[in-house]
Design a protein around this motif. Structure first.
Motif, PDB file in Angstrom:
ATOM      1  N   PHE A 110     -35.871 -12.834   4.075  1.00 10.20           N
ATOM      2  CA  PHE A 110     -36.017 -11.382   4.062  1.00 10.20           C
ATOM      3  C   PHE A 110     -37.468 -10.911   4.131  1.00 10.20           C
ATOM      4  O   PHE A 110     -37.732  -9.719   4.133  1.00 10.20           O
ATOM      5  N   GLY A 111     -38.421 -11.839   4.142  1.00 15.52           N
ATOM      6  CA  GLY A 111     -39.830 -11.464   4.216  1.00 15.52           C
ATOM      7  C   GLY A 111     -40.353 -10.793   2.962  1.00 15.52           C
ATOM      8  O   GLY A 111     -41.317 -10.039   3.014  1.00 15.52           O
ATOM      9  N   ALA A 112     -39.720 -11.074   1.834  1.00 14.48           N
ATOM     10  CA  ALA A 112     -40.119 -10.397   0.588  1.00 14.48           C
ATOM     11  C   ALA A 112     -41.504 -10.814   0.087  1.00 14.48           C
ATOM     12  O   ALA A 112     -42.332  -9.953  -0.189  1.00 14.48           O
ATOM     13  N   PRO A 113     -41.802 -12.116  -0.036  1.00 14.01           N
ATOM     14  CA  PRO A 113     -43.153 -12.478  -0.477  1.00 14.01           C
ATOM     15  C   PRO A 113     -44.162 -12.134   0.628  1.00 14.01           C
ATOM     16  O   PRO A 113     -43.939 -12.435   1.797  1.00 14.01           O
ATOM     17  N   GLN A 114     -45.246 -11.488   0.235  1.00 11.79           N
ATOM     18  CA  GLN A 114     -46.260 -11.062   1.205  1.00 11.79           C
ATOM     19  C   GLN A 114     -47.645 -11.468   0.713  1.00 11.79           C
ATOM     20  O   GLN A 114     -47.911 -11.474  -0.479  1.00 11.79           O
ATOM     21  N   PHE A 115     -48.503 -11.789   1.661  1.00 13.85           N
ATOM     22  CA  PHE A 115     -49.871 -12.192   1.369  1.00 13.85           C
ATOM     23  C   PHE A 115     -50.690 -10.934   1.096  1.00 13.85           C
ATOM     24  O   PHE A 115     -50.677  -9.988   1.878  1.00 13.85           O
ATOM     25  N   ASP A 116     -51.398 -10.902  -0.011  1.00 14.70           N
ATOM     26  CA  ASP A 116     -52.168  -9.717  -0.383  1.00 14.70           C
ATOM     27  C   ASP A 116     -53.660  -9.952  -0.181  1.00 14.70           C
ATOM     28  O   ASP A 116     -54.106 -11.061   0.089  1.00 14.70           O
ATOM     29  N   ARG A 117     -54.432  -8.887  -0.345  1.00 19.97           N
ATOM     30  CA  ARG A 117     -55.892  -8.947  -0.146  1.00 19.97           C
ATOM     31  C   ARG A 117     -56.575  -9.975  -1.021  1.00 19.97           C
ATOM     32  O   ARG A 117     -57.599 -10.517  -0.663  1.00 19.97           O
ATOM     33  N   ASP A 118     -56.003 -10.227  -2.194  1.00 22.99           N
ATOM     34  CA  ASP A 118     -56.644 -11.160  -3.121  1.00 22.99           C
ATOM     35  C   ASP A 118     -56.377 -12.630  -2.765  1.00 22.99           C
ATOM     36  O   ASP A 118     -56.793 -13.538  -3.473  1.00 22.99           O
ATOM     37  N   GLY A 119     -55.663 -12.873  -1.651  1.00 18.99           N
ATOM     38  CA  GLY A 119     -55.388 -14.230  -1.214  1.00 18.99           C
ATOM     39  C   GLY A 119     -54.191 -14.863  -1.902  1.00 18.99           C
ATOM     40  O   GLY A 119     -53.965 -16.063  -1.783  1.00 18.99           O
ATOM     41  N   LEU A 120     -53.432 -14.054  -2.630  1.00 17.17           N
ATOM     42  CA  LEU A 120     -52.256 -14.559  -3.336  1.00 17.17           C
ATOM     43  C   LEU A 120     -51.003 -13.870  -2.813  1.00 17.17           C
ATOM     44  O   LEU A 120     -51.065 -12.823  -2.182  1.00 17.17           O
ATOM     45  N   MET A 121     -49.875 -14.479  -3.097  1.00 15.97           N
ATOM     46  CA  MET A 121     -48.604 -13.897  -2.690  1.00 15.97           C
ATOM     47  C   MET A 121     -48.190 -12.842  -3.711  1.00 15.97           C
ATOM     48  O   MET A 121     -48.483 -12.948  -4.888  1.00 15.97           O
ATOM     49  N   THR A 122     -47.500 -11.846  -3.207  1.00 14.07           N
ATOM     50  CA  THR A 122     -47.006 -10.775  -4.067  1.00 14.07           C
ATOM     51  C   THR A 122     -45.652 -10.341  -3.525  1.00 14.07           C
ATOM     52  O   THR A 122     -45.335 -10.598  -2.369  1.00 14.07           O
ATOM     53  N   LYS A 123     -44.849  -9.710  -4.339  1.00 17.21           N
ATOM     54  CA  LYS A 123     -43.522  -9.273  -3.911  1.00 17.21           C
ATOM     55  C   LYS A 123     -42.956  -8.266  -4.903  1.00 17.21           C
ATOM     56  O   LYS A 123     -43.540  -8.035  -5.957  1.00 17.21           O
ATOM     57  N   CYS A 124     -41.822  -7.704  -4.561  1.00 19.62           N
ATOM     58  CA  CYS A 124     -41.123  -6.791  -5.456  1.00 19.62           C
ATOM     59  C   CYS A 124     -40.871  -7.498  -6.786  1.00 19.62           C
ATOM     60  O   CYS A 124     -40.385  -8.624  -6.815  1.00 19.62           O
ATOM     61  N   ASP A 125     -41.205  -6.826  -7.866  1.00 23.96           N
ATOM     62  CA  ASP A 125     -40.965  -7.406  -9.187  1.00 23.96           C
ATOM     63  C   ASP A 125     -39.870  -6.651  -9.932  1.00 23.96           C
ATOM     64  O   ASP A 125     -39.713  -6.780 -11.135  1.00 23.96           O
ATOM     65  N   MET A 126     -39.096  -5.852  -9.186  1.00 21.42           N
ATOM     66  CA  MET A 126     -37.991  -5.079  -9.739  1.00 21.42           C
ATOM     67  C   MET A 126     -38.495  -4.086 -10.792  1.00 21.42           C
ATOM     68  O   MET A 126     -37.739  -3.643 -11.646  1.00 21.42           O
ATOM     69  N   CYS A 127     -39.806  -3.768 -10.714  1.00 17.22           N
ATOM     70  CA  CYS A 127     -40.447  -2.912 -11.728  1.00 17.22           C
ATOM     71  C   CYS A 127     -40.098  -3.420 -13.130  1.00 17.22           C
ATOM     72  O   CYS A 127     -39.642  -2.686 -13.999  1.00 17.22           O
ATOM     73  N   ILE A 128     -40.319  -4.708 -13.323  1.00 18.10           N
ATOM     74  CA  ILE A 128     -39.900  -5.395 -14.546  1.00 18.10           C
ATOM     75  C   ILE A 128     -40.456  -4.746 -15.811  1.00 18.10           C
ATOM     76  O   ILE A 128     -39.751  -4.676 -16.826  1.00 18.10           O
ATOM     77  N   ASP A 129     -41.689  -4.243 -15.753  1.00 18.14           N
ATOM     78  CA  ASP A 129     -42.254  -3.582 -16.939  1.00 18.14           C
ATOM     79  C   ASP A 129     -41.461  -2.331 -17.290  1.00 18.14           C
ATOM     80  O   ASP A 129     -41.225  -2.036 -18.460  1.00 18.14           O
TER      81      ASP A 129
END
Length: 175
Positions: A110-129
């Motif tokens: 689904f292409g959920a994990p995405q490469f971010d500016r900081d060089g790490l992967m990021t994705k939806c966290d379901m607004c866990i907080d």
């Protein structure tokens, strides 16, 4: 318990509020201008579905990480940076462990994990907080048509079954 998003296409007002609310909640900013036309990570995005014989959109679908029960992204992560939240079942990324190898993005259908500016992967966290504090995710809260909901997987499955049963009953009365 495994939570999941449920999207009802019939209720979608095509307003893109879910996408905007998600970016705002995660302080996502556009990527630097070296990549014209990009808008940084998009955890939730409204996708146009078109028929093969027309350029006109048939409908819009709001998509985000599926937080899969058997998450491929989690299985391929060599650093074990992707894990499941025990309370809600959200598939999350521990940035302190992420290597930025992108294996997770290659494995996800689904292409959920995405490469971010900081060089790490990021994705939806379901607004866990927000979930942990008893609030709905930003996309759910902002959806003016009530097209996006969240809850236990079984609740979403039952809602889909009930909706299908109602459609079948209506169709059989018309015949």
């Amino acid at each position: 318990m495994q939570y999941a998003f449920h999207f009802n296409v019939e209720r979608c007002a095509q307003c893109f509020a879910c996408e905007v609310a998600c970016k705002s909640a995660h302080n996502s900013r556009p990527r630097v201008q070296e990549e014209p036309g990009t808008c940084g990570p998009r955890f939730r995005q409204v996708v146009e579905l078109k028929s093969e014989d027309s350029a006109t959109p048939v409908q819009y679908v709001s998509m985000a990480c599926m937080h899969c029960g058997d998450a491929a992204c989690m299985a391929v992560c060599p650093a074990r940076a992707i894990y499941r939240d025990p309370q809600f079942g959200a598939v999350l990324v521990d940035h302190s462990k992420c290597l930025g190898c992108r294996y997770c993005s290659w494995a996800c259908e689904f292409g959920a994990p995405q490469f971010d500016r900081d060089g790490l992967m990021t994705k939806c966290d379901m607004c866990i907080d927000r979930l942990r504090k008893g609030f709905a995710p930003a996309c759910v809260e902002s959806c003016c048509g009530g097209a996006i909901t969240i809850g236990p997987v079984e609740t979403a499955r039952n809602a889909v079954r009930e909706h299908a049963a109602k459609r079948i009953a209506t169709a059989s009365r018309l015949l």
